[in-house]
Design a protein around this motif. Structure first.
Motif, PDB file in Angstrom:
ATOM      1  N   LEU A 279       0.898  -1.317   0.029  1.00 17.40           N
ATOM      2  CA  LEU A 279      -0.095   0.066   0.125  1.00 17.40           C
ATOM      3  C   LEU A 279       0.774   1.247  -0.202  1.00 17.40           C
ATOM      4  CD1 LEU A 279      -2.787  -1.141   2.577  1.00 17.40           C
ATOM      5  CD2 LEU A 279      -2.860  -1.131   0.256  1.00 17.40           C
ATOM      6  N   ILE A 280       2.053   1.174   0.498  1.00 16.76           N
ATOM      7  CA  ILE A 280       3.072   2.288   0.405  1.00 16.76           C
ATOM      8  C   ILE A 280       4.397   1.973   0.430  1.00 16.76           C
ATOM      9  CG2 ILE A 280       1.607   3.641   2.408  1.00 16.76           C
ATOM     10  CD1 ILE A 280       3.237   2.671   4.339  1.00 16.76           C
ATOM     11  N   GLU A 281       5.155   2.583  -0.085  1.00 16.32           N
ATOM     12  CA  GLU A 281       6.628   2.443  -0.525  1.00 16.32           C
ATOM     13  C   GLU A 281       7.412   3.655   0.295  1.00 16.32           C
ATOM     14  OE1 GLU A 281       8.961   1.004  -1.338  1.00 16.32           O
ATOM     15  OE2 GLU A 281       8.593  -0.689  -2.193  1.00 16.32           O
ATOM     16  N   LYS A 282       8.703   3.412   0.358  1.00 12.90           N
ATOM     17  CA  LYS A 282       9.773   4.158   1.076  1.00 12.90           C
ATOM     18  C   LYS A 282      10.031   5.310   0.047  1.00 12.90           C
ATOM     19  CE  LYS A 282      13.586   1.685  -1.157  1.00 12.90           C
ATOM     20  NZ  LYS A 282      12.662   0.411  -1.613  1.00 12.90           N
ATOM     21  N   GLY A 283       9.604   5.447  -1.320  1.00 12.16           N
ATOM     22  CA  GLY A 283       9.845   6.591  -1.879  1.00 12.16           C
ATOM     23  C   GLY A 283      11.321   6.790  -2.385  1.00 12.16           C
ATOM     24  N   VAL A 284      11.515   7.992  -3.190  1.00 15.17           N
ATOM     25  CA  VAL A 284      12.721   8.017  -3.710  1.00 15.17           C
ATOM     26  C   VAL A 284      13.176   9.738  -3.434  1.00 15.17           C
ATOM     27  CG1 VAL A 284      14.300   8.323  -5.694  1.00 15.17           C
ATOM     28  CG2 VAL A 284      12.696   6.366  -5.407  1.00 15.17           C
ATOM     29  N   VAL A 285      14.351  10.142  -2.850  1.00 14.18           N
ATOM     30  CA  VAL A 285      14.673  11.456  -2.769  1.00 14.18           C
ATOM     31  C   VAL A 285      16.085  11.670  -3.565  1.00 14.18           C
ATOM     32  CG1 VAL A 285      15.563  13.218  -1.174  1.00 14.18           C
ATOM     33  CG2 VAL A 285      13.653  11.733  -0.384  1.00 14.18           C
ATOM     34  N   TRP A 286      16.003  12.697  -4.802  1.00  8.11           N
ATOM     35  CA  TRP A 286      17.157  12.907  -5.289  1.00  8.11           C
ATOM     36  C   TRP A 286      17.793  14.184  -4.974  1.00  8.11           C
ATOM     37  CZ3 TRP A 286      18.787   9.273  -8.822  1.00  8.11           C
ATOM     38  CH2 TRP A 286      17.917   8.285  -9.241  1.00  8.11           C
ATOM     39  N   PHE A 287      18.962  14.190  -4.664  1.00  4.00           N
ATOM     40  CA  PHE A 287      19.647  15.502  -4.326  1.00  4.00           C
ATOM     41  C   PHE A 287      21.257  15.328  -5.147  1.00  4.00           C
ATOM     42  CE2 PHE A 287      19.934  12.554  -0.784  1.00  4.00           C
ATOM     43  CZ  PHE A 287      21.282  12.695  -0.508  1.00  4.00           C
ATOM     44  N   GLU A 288      21.795  16.784  -4.946  1.00  2.00           N
ATOM     45  CA  GLU A 288      23.280  16.629  -5.634  1.00  2.00           C
ATOM     46  C   GLU A 288      24.128  17.251  -4.450  1.00  2.00           C
ATOM     47  OE1 GLU A 288      25.236  19.412  -8.634  1.00  2.00           O
ATOM     48  OE2 GLU A 288      23.691  18.093  -9.519  1.00  2.00           O
ATOM     49  N   LEU A 289      25.299  16.412  -4.279  1.00  2.00           N
ATOM     50  CA  LEU A 289      26.097  17.046  -3.216  1.00  2.00           C
ATOM     51  C   LEU A 289      27.261  17.557  -3.898  1.00  2.00           C
ATOM     52  CD1 LEU A 289      26.068  14.119  -0.391  1.00  2.00           C
ATOM     53  CD2 LEU A 289      24.935  16.366  -0.566  1.00  2.00           C
ATOM     54  N   THR A 290      27.936  18.566  -3.322  1.00  2.00           N
ATOM     55  CA  THR A 290      29.387  19.050  -4.013  1.00  2.00           C
ATOM     56  C   THR A 290      30.220  19.110  -2.923  1.00  2.00           C
ATOM     57  OG1 THR A 290      28.229  20.224  -5.620  1.00  2.00           O
ATOM     58  CG2 THR A 290      30.461  20.819  -5.325  1.00  2.00           C
ATOM     59  N   ALA A 291      31.307  18.552  -2.917  1.00  2.00           N
ATOM     60  CA  ALA A 291      32.352  18.614  -1.892  1.00  2.00           C
ATOM     61  C   ALA A 291      33.491  19.435  -2.292  1.00  2.00           C
ATOM     62  CB  ALA A 291      32.722  17.152  -1.534  1.00  2.00           C
ATOM     63  N   LYS A 292      34.157  20.429  -1.445  1.00  2.00           N
ATOM     64  CA  LYS A 292      35.194  21.085  -2.004  1.00  2.00           C
ATOM     65  C   LYS A 292      36.459  20.659  -1.102  1.00  2.00           C
ATOM     66  CE  LYS A 292      32.620  24.929  -3.543  1.00  2.00           C
ATOM     67  NZ  LYS A 292      32.385  26.237  -3.381  1.00  2.00           N
ATOM     68  N   GLY A 293      37.628  21.066  -1.437  1.00  2.00           N
ATOM     69  CA  GLY A 293      38.881  20.382  -0.830  1.00  2.00           C
ATOM     70  C   GLY A 293      39.965  21.479  -0.932  1.00  2.00           C
ATOM     71  N   ASP A 294      41.092  21.134  -0.464  1.00  2.00           N
ATOM     72  CA  ASP A 294      42.064  22.085  -0.578  1.00  2.00           C
ATOM     73  C   ASP A 294      43.269  21.153  -1.119  1.00  2.00           C
ATOM     74  OD1 ASP A 294      40.955  24.213   0.589  1.00  2.00           O
ATOM     75  OD2 ASP A 294      41.083  23.524   2.514  1.00  2.00           O
ATOM     76  N   TRP A 295      44.124  21.971  -1.993  1.00  2.00           N
ATOM     77  CA  TRP A 295      45.019  21.100  -2.919  1.00  2.00           C
ATOM     78  C   TRP A 295      46.108  21.034  -1.890  1.00  2.00           C
ATOM     79  CZ3 TRP A 295      49.926  22.596  -4.079  1.00  2.00           C
ATOM     80  CH2 TRP A 295      50.720  21.975  -4.902  1.00  2.00           C
ATOM     81  N   ALA A 296      46.894  19.883  -2.242  1.00  2.00           N
ATOM     82  CA  ALA A 296      48.170  19.643  -1.494  1.00  2.00           C
ATOM     83  C   ALA A 296      49.087  18.725  -2.443  1.00  2.00           C
ATOM     84  CB  ALA A 296      47.813  19.152  -0.151  1.00  2.00           C
ATOM     85  N   HIS A 297      50.242  18.595  -2.186  1.00  2.00           N
ATOM     86  CA  HIS A 297      51.170  17.900  -2.892  1.00  2.00           C
ATOM     87  C   HIS A 297      50.881  16.407  -2.576  1.00  2.00           C
ATOM     88  CE1 HIS A 297      55.066  16.095  -4.360  1.00  2.00           C
ATOM     89  NE2 HIS A 297      54.830  16.986  -5.360  1.00  2.00           N
ATOM     90  N   GLY A 298      51.165  15.387  -3.338  1.00  2.00           N
ATOM     91  CA  GLY A 298      51.058  14.119  -3.094  1.00  2.00           C
ATOM     92  C   GLY A 298      52.011  13.708  -1.901  1.00  2.00           C
ATOM     93  N   SER A 299      52.959  14.059  -1.742  1.00  2.00           N
ATOM     94  CA  SER A 299      54.077  13.757  -0.724  1.00  2.00           C
ATOM     95  C   SER A 299      53.528  14.308   0.442  1.00  2.00           C
ATOM     96  CB  SER A 299      55.468  14.189  -1.069  1.00  2.00           C
ATOM     97  OG  SER A 299      55.555  15.573  -1.145  1.00  2.00           O
ATOM     98  N   ARG A 300      52.768  15.202   0.697  1.00  2.00           N
ATOM     99  CA  ARG A 300      52.187  15.707   1.798  1.00  2.00           C
ATOM    100  C   ARG A 300      50.637  16.303   1.846  1.00  2.00           C
ATOM    101  NH1 ARG A 300      56.656  20.702   2.091  1.00  2.00           N
ATOM    102  NH2 ARG A 300      56.170  20.494  -0.129  1.00  2.00           N
TER     103      ARG A 300
END
Length: 218
Positions: free
Chosen positions: A167-188
């Protein structure tokens, strides 16, 4: 009852024999044509829809849009091996690609719809058969709704073996996430902030904010 069972089985086997996959438009058309032929000796009108190369058929006992009941089914299936597209009976089981999801159910609905149409041609009911359920269902159902049809109740016996009414279902929620980071050299890497790790942390917080499945669930 035995006669109806045989009628359902025969129609289901014919539908299963058609490899009605996404790539096989001819087989999808053939399934809909079978249904049209099946209803030829009943007081049933046919409406044809098509969106993005996905045809659909709406069968009506009376040409009204405020339906009391709509039976729904899809005749498209996912890809499979050639030997799977052969409908057969093994004991009390119907086998073949789409037997459960949902050509067997479509056959059952078709036989029921035909019986109801013949016994009471004043019923306000419909039967919608689509060919794009496995790929989003944006064609047949959307065309049906865009035409203004509004059923009070819709029966969708789509797949599964337990045959319990949902009779009922869990439904669907669509959303978009954006994550931002800070650059660093692969050695550090500790000098920066990895956006992937930020996203993983956010997903954990989102999941923990909902009452999701417990450890006892399968």
């Amino acid at each position: 009852m035995q006669k109806l069972r045989e009628e359902i089985t025969d129609l289901a086997k014919q539908l299963i024999d058609q490899p009605s996959t996404r790539e096989n438009r001819a087989a999808r058309d053939a399934c809909l044509s079978m249904l049209e032929t099946y209803f030829q000796d009943a007081p049933v009108a046919v409406k044809k829809f098509e969106t993005n190369d996905y045809p659909a058929r709406l069968f009506l006992v009376n040409d009204r849009k405020d339906l009391d009941l709509l039976l729904y089914g899809h005749v498209d299936v996912v890809d499979g091996h050639a030997e799977q597209f052969v409908g057969k009976v093994d004991g009390d089981r119907l086998l073949g690609r789409g037997a459960s999801d949902m050509k067997g159910m479509v056959a059952m609905e078709a036989v029921l719809f035909k019986q109801l149409a013949k016994k009471n041609p004043h019923l306000n009911i419909g039967f919608l058969a689509v060919t794009d359920e496995e790929w989003g269902n944006a064609g047949g159902v959307r065309s049906f709704l865009n035409e203004g049809y509004v059923p009070r109740v819709t029966l969708m016996p789509d797949g599964g073996d337990h045959f319990e009414i949902v009779l009922i279902e869990k439904g669907v929620v669509w959303f978009e996430l954006t994550a931002k980071g800070d650059w660093a050299h692969g050695s550090r890497p500790w000098l920066g902030k990895n956006a992937i790790e930020v996203m993983m942390s956010a997903l954990d917080r989102i999941k923990n904010s909902f009452d999701l499945a417990t450890a006892d669930d399968p």
